[in-house]
Design a protein around this motif. Structure first.
Motif, PDB file in Angstrom:
ATOM      1  N   GLY A  82       0.861  -1.186   0.000  1.00  0.00           N
ATOM      2  CA  GLY A  82       0.000   0.000   0.000  1.00  0.00           C
ATOM      3  C   GLY A  82       0.890   1.225   0.000  1.00  0.00           C
ATOM      4  N   ILE A  83       0.299   2.383  -0.149  1.00  0.00           N
ATOM      5  CA  ILE A  83       1.114   3.608  -0.123  1.00  0.00           C
ATOM      6  C   ILE A  83       0.295   4.726   0.523  1.00  0.00           C
ATOM      7  CG2 ILE A  83       0.487   4.524  -2.428  1.00  0.00           C
ATOM      8  CD1 ILE A  83       3.606   5.066  -2.762  1.00  0.00           C
ATOM      9  N   GLY A  84       0.974   5.765   0.981  1.00  0.00           N
ATOM     10  CA  GLY A  84       0.276   6.874   1.646  1.00  0.00           C
ATOM     11  C   GLY A  84      -0.440   6.338   2.876  1.00  0.00           C
ATOM     12  N   GLY A  85      -1.710   6.689   3.001  1.00  0.00           N
ATOM     13  CA  GLY A  85      -2.467   6.242   4.167  1.00  0.00           C
ATOM     14  C   GLY A  85      -2.613   4.735   4.253  1.00  0.00           C
ATOM     15  N   SER A  86      -2.411   4.056   3.147  1.00  0.00           N
ATOM     16  CA  SER A  86      -2.534   2.595   3.162  1.00  0.00           C
ATOM     17  C   SER A  86      -1.209   1.930   3.504  1.00  0.00           C
ATOM     18  CB  SER A  86      -3.050   2.117   1.800  1.00  0.00           C
ATOM     19  OG  SER A  86      -4.299   2.720   1.541  1.00  0.00           O
ATOM     20  N   ASP A  87      -0.220   2.747   3.863  1.00  0.00           N
ATOM     21  CA  ASP A  87       1.093   2.229   4.253  1.00  0.00           C
ATOM     22  C   ASP A  87       1.585   2.886   5.541  1.00  0.00           C
ATOM     23  OD1 ASP A  87       3.918   1.160   3.789  1.00  0.00           O
ATOM     24  OD2 ASP A  87       4.285   3.313   3.706  1.00  0.00           O
TER      25      ASP A  87
ATOM     26  N   LYS B  32      -7.459   2.013  -0.796  1.00  0.00           N
ATOM     27  CA  LYS B  32      -8.844   2.469  -0.732  1.00  0.00           C
ATOM     28  C   LYS B  32      -9.480   2.398  -2.125  1.00  0.00           C
ATOM     29  CE  LYS B  32     -11.530   6.558   0.484  1.00  0.00           C
ATOM     30  NZ  LYS B  32     -11.550   7.881   1.078  1.00  0.00           N
ATOM     31  N   THR B  33      -8.766   2.907  -3.107  1.00  0.00           N
ATOM     32  CA  THR B  33      -9.325   2.985  -4.465  1.00  0.00           C
ATOM     33  C   THR B  33      -9.056   1.736  -5.288  1.00  0.00           C
ATOM     34  OG1 THR B  33      -7.263   4.007  -5.135  1.00  0.00           O
ATOM     35  CG2 THR B  33      -9.088   5.492  -4.580  1.00  0.00           C
ATOM     36  N   PHE B  34      -8.009   1.017  -4.959  1.00  0.00           N
ATOM     37  CA  PHE B  34      -7.519  -0.128  -5.727  1.00  0.00           C
ATOM     38  C   PHE B  34      -7.164   0.272  -7.159  1.00  0.00           C
ATOM     39  CE2 PHE B  34      -6.980  -4.775  -5.837  1.00  0.00           C
ATOM     40  CZ  PHE B  34      -6.627  -4.969  -4.516  1.00  0.00           C
ATOM     41  N   THR B  35      -6.709   1.497  -7.299  1.00  0.00           N
ATOM     42  CA  THR B  35      -6.271   1.969  -8.621  1.00  0.00           C
ATOM     43  C   THR B  35      -4.899   2.626  -8.539  1.00  0.00           C
ATOM     44  OG1 THR B  35      -7.326   4.105  -8.236  1.00  0.00           O
ATOM     45  CG2 THR B  35      -8.634   2.491  -9.438  1.00  0.00           C
TER      46      THR B  35
ATOM     47  N   GLU C 293       1.303   2.768  -7.775  1.00  0.00           N
ATOM     48  CA  GLU C 293       2.369   2.089  -7.031  1.00  0.00           C
ATOM     49  C   GLU C 293       1.865   0.759  -6.481  1.00  0.00           C
ATOM     50  OE1 GLU C 293       1.456   5.221  -6.724  1.00  0.00           O
ATOM     51  OE2 GLU C 293       3.189   6.551  -6.410  1.00  0.00           O
ATOM     52  N   THR C 294       0.693   0.816  -5.862  1.00  0.00           N
ATOM     53  CA  THR C 294       0.174  -0.375  -5.190  1.00  0.00           C
ATOM     54  C   THR C 294      -0.201  -1.449  -6.202  1.00  0.00           C
ATOM     55  OG1 THR C 294      -0.570   0.998  -3.394  1.00  0.00           O
ATOM     56  CG2 THR C 294      -1.605  -1.169  -3.565  1.00  0.00           C
ATOM     57  N   MET C 295      -0.816  -1.021  -7.293  1.00  0.00           N
ATOM     58  CA  MET C 295      -1.220  -2.015  -8.285  1.00  0.00           C
ATOM     59  C   MET C 295       0.009  -2.643  -8.948  1.00  0.00           C
ATOM     60  SD  MET C 295      -4.353  -2.449  -8.072  1.00  0.00           S
ATOM     61  CE  MET C 295      -4.215  -2.152  -6.355  1.00  0.00           C
TER      62      MET C 295
ATOM     63  N   GLY D  94     -10.983   8.869   5.159  1.00  0.00           N
ATOM     64  CA  GLY D  94      -9.881   9.377   4.336  1.00  0.00           C
ATOM     65  C   GLY D  94      -8.671   8.472   4.488  1.00  0.00           C
ATOM     66  N   GLY D  95      -7.867   8.354   3.440  1.00  0.00           N
ATOM     67  CA  GLY D  95      -6.687   7.477   3.480  1.00  0.00           C
ATOM     68  C   GLY D  95      -5.820   7.733   4.707  1.00  0.00           C
ATOM     69  N   ARG D  96      -5.536   9.011   4.983  1.00  0.00           N
ATOM     70  CA  ARG D  96      -4.629   9.329   6.098  1.00  0.00           C
ATOM     71  C   ARG D  96      -5.313   9.221   7.457  1.00  0.00           C
ATOM     72  NH1 ARG D  96      -5.679  13.212   2.590  1.00  0.00           N
ATOM     73  NH2 ARG D  96      -6.775  15.101   3.216  1.00  0.00           N
ATOM     74  N   TYR D  97      -6.589   8.895   7.438  1.00  0.00           N
ATOM     75  CA  TYR D  97      -7.353   8.704   8.688  1.00  0.00           C
ATOM     76  C   TYR D  97      -7.813   7.249   8.801  1.00  0.00           C
ATOM     77  CZ  TYR D  97      -7.419  13.786   8.653  1.00  0.00           C
ATOM     78  OH  TYR D  97      -7.035  15.110   8.649  1.00  0.00           O
TER      79      TYR D  97
ATOM     80  N   GLN E 273       3.442  13.429   8.923  1.00  0.00           N
ATOM     81  CA  GLN E 273       3.636  14.285   7.746  1.00  0.00           C
ATOM     82  C   GLN E 273       2.471  14.171   6.789  1.00  0.00           C
ATOM     83  OE1 GLN E 273       7.693  13.356   6.445  1.00  0.00           O
ATOM     84  NE2 GLN E 273       8.235  15.366   7.250  1.00  0.00           N
ATOM     85  N   GLN E 274       2.009  12.950   6.541  1.00  0.00           N
ATOM     86  CA  GLN E 274       0.858  12.831   5.637  1.00  0.00           C
ATOM     87  C   GLN E 274      -0.396  13.390   6.311  1.00  0.00           C
ATOM     88  OE1 GLN E 274      -0.965   9.060   4.766  1.00  0.00           O
ATOM     89  NE2 GLN E 274      -1.872   9.797   2.861  1.00  0.00           N
ATOM     90  N   LEU E 275      -0.556  13.003   7.585  1.00  0.00           N
ATOM     91  CA  LEU E 275      -1.766  13.449   8.292  1.00  0.00           C
ATOM     92  C   LEU E 275      -1.888  14.980   8.278  1.00  0.00           C
ATOM     93  CD1 LEU E 275      -4.199  12.792  10.137  1.00  0.00           C
ATOM     94  CD2 LEU E 275      -2.657  13.042  12.084  1.00  0.00           C
TER      95      LEU E 275
ATOM     96  N   ASP F 174      -9.646  16.631   1.583  1.00  0.00           N
ATOM     97  CA  ASP F 174      -9.396  16.272   0.180  1.00  0.00           C
ATOM     98  C   ASP F 174      -7.893  16.357  -0.070  1.00  0.00           C
ATOM     99  OD1 ASP F 174      -8.802  18.961  -0.084  1.00  0.00           O
ATOM    100  OD2 ASP F 174     -10.575  19.461  -1.277  1.00  0.00           O
ATOM    101  N   GLN F 175      -7.453  15.974  -1.247  1.00  0.00           N
ATOM    102  CA  GLN F 175      -6.024  16.015  -1.573  1.00  0.00           C
ATOM    103  C   GLN F 175      -5.837  16.143  -3.076  1.00  0.00           C
ATOM    104  OE1 GLN F 175      -7.208  13.209   0.422  1.00  0.00           O
ATOM    105  NE2 GLN F 175      -7.994  12.445  -1.525  1.00  0.00           N
ATOM    106  N   TRP F 176      -6.507  17.170  -3.628  1.00  0.00           N
ATOM    107  CA  TRP F 176      -6.439  17.348  -5.085  1.00  0.00           C
ATOM    108  C   TRP F 176      -5.011  17.602  -5.547  1.00  0.00           C
ATOM    109  CZ3 TRP F 176     -10.635  15.624  -7.229  1.00  0.00           C
ATOM    110  CH2 TRP F 176     -11.851  15.712  -6.530  1.00  0.00           C
ATOM    111  N   GLY F 177      -4.200  18.111  -4.650  1.00  0.00           N
ATOM    112  CA  GLY F 177      -2.823  18.468  -5.013  1.00  0.00           C
ATOM    113  C   GLY F 177      -1.963  17.288  -5.433  1.00  0.00           C
ATOM    114  N   VAL F 178      -2.409  16.071  -5.182  1.00  0.00           N
ATOM    115  CA  VAL F 178      -1.566  14.933  -5.586  1.00  0.00           C
ATOM    116  C   VAL F 178      -1.957  14.436  -6.976  1.00  0.00           C
ATOM    117  CG1 VAL F 178      -1.157  14.237  -3.194  1.00  0.00           C
ATOM    118  CG2 VAL F 178      -3.033  13.197  -4.456  1.00  0.00           C
ATOM    119  N   GLU F 179      -3.038  14.983  -7.524  1.00  0.00           N
ATOM    120  CA  GLU F 179      -3.581  14.413  -8.763  1.00  0.00           C
ATOM    121  C   GLU F 179      -2.764  14.730 -10.011  1.00  0.00           C
ATOM    122  OE1 GLU F 179      -5.834  12.192  -8.774  1.00  0.00           O
ATOM    123  OE2 GLU F 179      -6.139  12.433  -6.616  1.00  0.00           O
TER     124      GLU F 179
END
Ligand code: F6P
Length: 544
Positions: free
Chosen positions: A152-157, A207-210, A213-215, A268-271, A350-352, A498-503
């Protein structure tokens, strides 16, 4: 017409007040009030917060609390806890607090109580964890599982890896845990280097399975497993489980949805470390300890929701962060846990903090005219002392610090713990009070050397002290920062969820991948720098 934050009466008063107390030294504040070290403290849920070494007076606190009122913090808290869709840009409720609500609680989203579903997933996780931990869940060849790899990555890691490290003391040492996040193949290679596929369980957490990195890592893991087990595709069912909100994608990947642990778009991923994303944590520490972790989270939630703001730990921490960010122009906040098991806590925070409040427009889409989310960073003590603390003590920047210390060592060892805690107290003391030129001279220092040895002091810090790093306490600490982040977000009127900045970066990478892999020279339509870098990479890549 919405009131701008900077037009609020409390904000204006804080600006004026800041000018008055800007030069005031903590030495003076402590000299004036012999009781300050007891008075400027708060305690809740077993966490003691000493915020006396902050550059605040009673007036500062009064004005900060007034600011919280003017920004409707109480109403916004109630809105979050009652399942309103406060994540406006994604039209979602924000209910990580429901993940740790007791079984009989009622928290509704769109009129439906979500608590029974939360507990149904927790029960399935517990059943699964018990089977793996007891050796009842067998791999494809009939061997028991001895290694668990969370992909996983981000909140999933970050939550899973932080919690695993933090609670290692409680973990089943017969099981090996690895965490793969980076799309850099080395992460996977090193994590699986000496693992036996027949004894390895992969948890694909997304969370999204898309997520690219994770896929990518999950595909690689499946190939690794199948090549290690002779290519029989039915092996996947025994060695892969998924944690996701996206059943369709999980099943398209080839994981039986019977082996999927779900969560919801209101997490949320980070939560999410206390949702099914915490499956690796539960496997490591067992269901009872995981429930204790949730209990800790819940206790802090209750405190945040019910305590008066002047005694509310997350509110105080959040308001102090605003105070330094916006009135002292502090760019960063250092979080310094004096507990080796918390070594990944700053990375988790840091992510939170930064994915939440790294925003430059308000909820109404207006550009802010004040600073928002500070940069959070840190390392466990005492290591940082021999690296970056020099700058905190004598550099030109103001860096508020949170020190986190524990009364008891997890594994007492001679004098180590007293020495560790002596350093917590000494650092906070040195930062606050420093050492004057007179003191340095009185030590017989040569005049020319005096300026180099002077410590200005007046560098603020909080000390958070609690008894012992239990699962419960970890839950409380994480919830403390979650709600502090929320408080800051409310004051700044941004959307912390939200986290539009990573898109943009994600989308551009998807466009560049085929350009790197194209067997023929691709037509490149980026800027000249990106085009040039792509060409250079392609040249290097084909040479090897
Ligand atoms: O980096 C953006 C982000 O969406 C994070 O918010 C999230 O925690 C991470 O990616 C992973 O997302 P997912 O769990 O959907 O794979």
């Amino acid at each position: 017409m919405k009131t701008l934050l900077t037009d609020r009466p409390a904000w204006k008063s804080l600006s004026e007040h800041h000018k008055e107390i800007e030069k005031l030294h903590l030495r003076e504040l402590f000299a004036e009030d012999g009781n300050r070290g007891e008075q400027f403290t708060a305690e809740a849920a077993g966490l003691f917060l000493d915020y006396s070494k902050n550059r605040v007076t009673e007036t500062t606190l009064k004005l900060l609390l007034q600011l919280a009122q003017e920004c409707n913090l109480r109403t916004k808290m109630d809105a979050m806890f009652s399942g309103e869709k406060i994540n406006a840009t994604e039209n979602r409720a924000v209910l990580h607090v429901a993940l740790r609500a007791p079984r009989d609680a009622v928290i509704k989203v769109d009129g439906k109580n979500v608590v029974p579903e939360v507990h149904a997933v927790l029960d399935r996780m517990a059943d699964f964890s018990n089977r793996v931990r007891k050796g009842d869940w067998k791999g494809h060849t009939g061997k028991r599982i001895r290694s668990v790899v969370n992909i996983g990555i981000g909140g999933s890691d970050l939550g899973p890896v932080m919690a695993y490290e933090a609670l290692k003391h409680y973990s089943d040492r017969a099981l090996t845990f690895r965490f793969v996040s980076n799309v850099d193949g080395i992460d996977f290679v090193e994590a699986t280097r000496e693992l036996d596929p027949a004894e390895t369980l992969f948890i694909v957490s997304s969370k999204t399975f898309t997520t690219l990195e994770t896929m990518t890592n999950a595909q690689t893991a499946r190939d690794w497993l199948l090549s290690g087990l002779g290519g029989d595709r039915s092996a996947v069912a025994k060695h892969f489980v998924a944690v996701s909100t996206n059943a369709e994608k999980v099943s398209a990947f080839g994981i039986d949805t019977a082996n999927m642990f779900g969560f919801w778009d209101w997490v949320g991923g980070r939560y999410s470390m206390d949702s099914a994303i915490g499956l690796s944590t539960m496997l490591a520490i067992g269901p009872d300890n995981f429930r204790a972790l949730l209990k800790g989270f819940h206790e802090m939630d209750e405190h945040f929701l019910t305590a008066p703001f002047e005694r509310n730990l997350p509110v105080l921490l959040g308001l102090l962060a605003v105070w330094y960010t916006d009135f002292f122009d502090a760019q960063t906040i250092a979080v310094l846990p004096y507990e080796q098991y918390l070594k990944r806590f700053p990375a988790y925070l840091q992510q939170l903090t930064m994915e939440s409040n790294g925003k430059h427009v308000t909820l109404d889409g207006q550009q802010v005219n004040y600073d928002t989310g500070p940069i959070f960073w840190g390392e466990p003590g005492t290591n940082g002392q021999h690296s970056f603390y020099q700058l905190i003590h004598q550099g030109t920047r103001l860096i508020p610090c949170d020190f986190i210390g524990f009364g008891q060592a997890m594994t007492p060892l001679g004098r180590h713990h007293d020495m560790l805690l002596a350093n917590v107290f000494a650092q906070a003391e040195a930062l606050a009070f420093g050492k004057t030129a007179e003191q340095v001279k009185a030590e017989g220092t040569a005049d020319w050397l005096v300026p180099h040895r002077v410590f200005e002091g007046n560098r603020p810090s909080n000390v958070i002290l609690t008894e012992r790093l239990t699962p419960e306490v970890l839950g409380k600490l994480v919830a403390l920062y979650e709600h502090s982040v929320f408080t800051q977000g409310v004051i700044w009127n941004v959307n912390p969820f939200d986290q539009w900045g990573v898109e943009l970066g994600k989308a551009l990478a998807q466009r560049i991948v085929p350009e790197l892999e194209s067997p023929t020279e691709p037509a490149l339509n980026h800027d000249s720098s990106t085009n040039n870098l792509i060409r250079r990479y392609r040249a290097m890549r084909t040479r090897t």
